[in-house]
Write a protein that holds these residues in place. Structure first.
Motif, PDB file in Angstrom:
ATOM      1  N   ARG A 222      31.767  52.875  38.856  1.00  0.00           N
ATOM      2  CA  ARG A 222      33.034  52.267  38.441  1.00  0.00           C
ATOM      3  C   ARG A 222      34.009  53.384  38.122  1.00  0.00           C
ATOM      4  O   ARG A 222      33.629  54.363  37.472  1.00  0.00           O
TER       5      ARG A 222
ATOM      6  N   ALA B 135      33.229  49.505  25.775  1.00  0.00           N
ATOM      7  CA  ALA B 135      33.809  49.253  27.105  1.00  0.00           C
ATOM      8  C   ALA B 135      33.165  50.127  28.159  1.00  0.00           C
ATOM      9  O   ALA B 135      33.652  50.217  29.271  1.00  0.00           O
ATOM     10  N   ARG B 136      32.057  50.735  27.838  1.00  0.00           N
ATOM     11  CA  ARG B 136      31.366  51.526  28.832  1.00  0.00           C
ATOM     12  C   ARG B 136      30.239  50.731  29.489  1.00  0.00           C
ATOM     13  O   ARG B 136      29.858  51.012  30.605  1.00  0.00           O
ATOM     14  N   GLN B 137      29.699  49.758  28.760  1.00  0.00           N
ATOM     15  CA  GLN B 137      28.608  48.962  29.312  1.00  0.00           C
ATOM     16  C   GLN B 137      29.161  47.815  30.136  1.00  0.00           C
ATOM     17  O   GLN B 137      30.116  47.153  29.747  1.00  0.00           O
ATOM     18  N   LEU B 138      28.541  47.589  31.278  1.00  0.00           N
ATOM     19  CA  LEU B 138      28.864  46.465  32.142  1.00  0.00           C
ATOM     20  C   LEU B 138      27.653  45.555  32.122  1.00  0.00           C
ATOM     21  O   LEU B 138      26.596  45.933  32.640  1.00  0.00           O
ATOM     22  N   THR B 139      27.779  44.397  31.500  1.00  0.00           N
ATOM     23  CA  THR B 139      26.636  43.527  31.236  1.00  0.00           C
ATOM     24  C   THR B 139      26.765  42.229  32.015  1.00  0.00           C
ATOM     25  O   THR B 139      27.806  41.576  31.983  1.00  0.00           O
TER      26      THR B 139
ATOM     27  N   ARG C 296      41.618  39.927  33.103  1.00  0.00           N
ATOM     28  CA  ARG C 296      41.744  40.668  31.865  1.00  0.00           C
ATOM     29  C   ARG C 296      41.797  39.718  30.669  1.00  0.00           C
ATOM     30  O   ARG C 296      42.118  38.541  30.799  1.00  0.00           O
TER      31      ARG C 296
ATOM     32  N   TYR D  29      32.666  43.709  30.097  1.00  0.00           N
ATOM     33  CA  TYR D  29      32.634  45.034  29.496  1.00  0.00           C
ATOM     34  C   TYR D  29      32.542  44.851  27.999  1.00  0.00           C
ATOM     35  O   TYR D  29      33.355  44.173  27.396  1.00  0.00           O
TER      36      TYR D  29
ATOM     37  N   ASN E 136      37.698  42.779  29.776  1.00  0.00           N
ATOM     38  CA  ASN E 136      37.895  41.965  30.970  1.00  0.00           C
ATOM     39  C   ASN E 136      36.573  41.315  31.366  1.00  0.00           C
ATOM     40  O   ASN E 136      35.505  41.688  30.851  1.00  0.00           O
TER      41      ASN E 136
ATOM     42  N   TYR F 128      30.910  38.321  40.340  1.00  0.00           N
ATOM     43  CA  TYR F 128      30.304  38.974  41.490  1.00  0.00           C
ATOM     44  C   TYR F 128      29.480  37.962  42.273  1.00  0.00           C
ATOM     45  O   TYR F 128      28.997  36.959  41.727  1.00  0.00           O
TER      46      TYR F 128
ATOM     47  N   GLN G 125      34.452  39.831  34.895  1.00  0.00           N
ATOM     48  CA  GLN G 125      34.429  39.905  36.352  1.00  0.00           C
ATOM     49  C   GLN G 125      33.399  38.941  36.906  1.00  0.00           C
ATOM     50  O   GLN G 125      32.409  38.629  36.239  1.00  0.00           O
TER      51      GLN G 125
ATOM     52  N   LEU H 220      38.505  40.004  39.018  1.00  0.00           N
ATOM     53  CA  LEU H 220      38.528  40.516  37.651  1.00  0.00           C
ATOM     54  C   LEU H 220      39.660  39.842  36.908  1.00  0.00           C
ATOM     55  O   LEU H 220      40.777  39.739  37.428  1.00  0.00           O
TER      56      LEU H 220
ATOM     57  N   HIS I 186      31.935  42.526  44.335  1.00  0.00           N
ATOM     58  CA  HIS I 186      32.936  42.084  43.376  1.00  0.00           C
ATOM     59  C   HIS I 186      33.849  41.028  43.987  1.00  0.00           C
ATOM     60  O   HIS I 186      34.289  41.157  45.132  1.00  0.00           O
TER      61      HIS I 186
ATOM     62  N   TYR J  94      20.559  49.358  36.987  1.00  0.00           N
ATOM     63  CA  TYR J  94      20.099  48.034  36.581  1.00  0.00           C
ATOM     64  C   TYR J  94      18.755  47.746  37.251  1.00  0.00           C
ATOM     65  O   TYR J  94      18.438  48.283  38.296  1.00  0.00           O
TER      66      TYR J  94
END
Lengths: 112, 111
Positions: free
Chosen positions: A94, B96-100, B50, B92, B31, B35, B33, B48, B45, A35
């Protein structure tokens, strides 16, 4: 603390030069992310990896490339640095889709 | 554009008061999250939740999720000066691979 290390922590480089940032993990986590963080923009995803040699682009991938030849290392390369790439870069790891991410301490990059 | 957007962008409260931050997102999620980031540091973190959960607690933190409204809130009760930080929501998305992440809320707790 999760075993994640970014290097270097600080770097000043000149416009037009290539730059590589390294993210190293000791957790054997599958996913790794790069990022950039800029004032007013939060964290924006550059590239991510979901396994060795499996990578994909994020929101702001132009001008950046990545490589992941080993589980533990995820490299971010600026092919030809520009002043707009001055930023703080964070790496995250992760374990899987349903777990939290752990972040490195960041790399402050200045392109002059 | 970013998936998550926090509201407000900045919040200033007195020690002992509760702080509420909101997050809205655009697409279906697995899910969500939250931070925290102290100045000059990496993100840590907090919690989280779901997509099939509506509320979750952790110490002084309470998170709610409303998938019909695509929104979440983070409540910090009995705030302390040490809670001063930026708070981000993250989702996600897609495969579900990207964490935005959203753009964050800057919380200042005055002693």
């Amino acid at each position: 603390d999760a075993g994640i290390t970014q290097s270097p922590r600080h770097k000043v480089t000149e416009t037009g030069t290539p730059v590589t940032l390294r993210c190293h993990q000791t957790e054997n986590h599958r996913y790794m992310y790069w990022y950039r963080q800029d004032p007013g923009h939060g964290l924006r995803l550059i590239h991510y990896s979901y396994g060795v040699k499996d990578t994909d682009k994020g929101e702001v991938s132009d001008g950046y490339s990545v490589s992941r030849s080993k589980t533990e290392d995820f490299l971010l390369t600026l092919e030809s640095a520009t002043s707009s790439q001055t930023s703080v870069y964070f790496c995250a790891i992760r374990k899987d889709e349903n777990t939290e991410a752990f972040f490195g301490q960041g790399t402050r990059l200045t392109v002059v | 554009s970013q998936q998550g957007e926090e509201d407000p962008q900045a919040l200033s409260i007195q020690e002992g008061e509760n702080a509420t931050m909101n997050c809205s997102y655009k697409t279906s999620i697995n899910n969500l999250q939250w931070y925290r980031q102290n100045s000059g540091r990496g993100l840590v973190h907090l919690i989280l939740i779901r997509s099939n959960e509506r509320e979750k607690h952790s110490g002084r933190l309470r998170v709610t999720l409303d998938t019909s409204k695509k929104s979440s809130s983070l409540l910090i009760t009995a705030s302390r000066a040490a809670d001063t930080a930026s708070y981000f929501c993250a989702t996600y998305t897609g495969s579900a691979r990207q964490l935005t992440f959203g753009s964050g809320t800057q919380l200042t707790v005055l002693p």
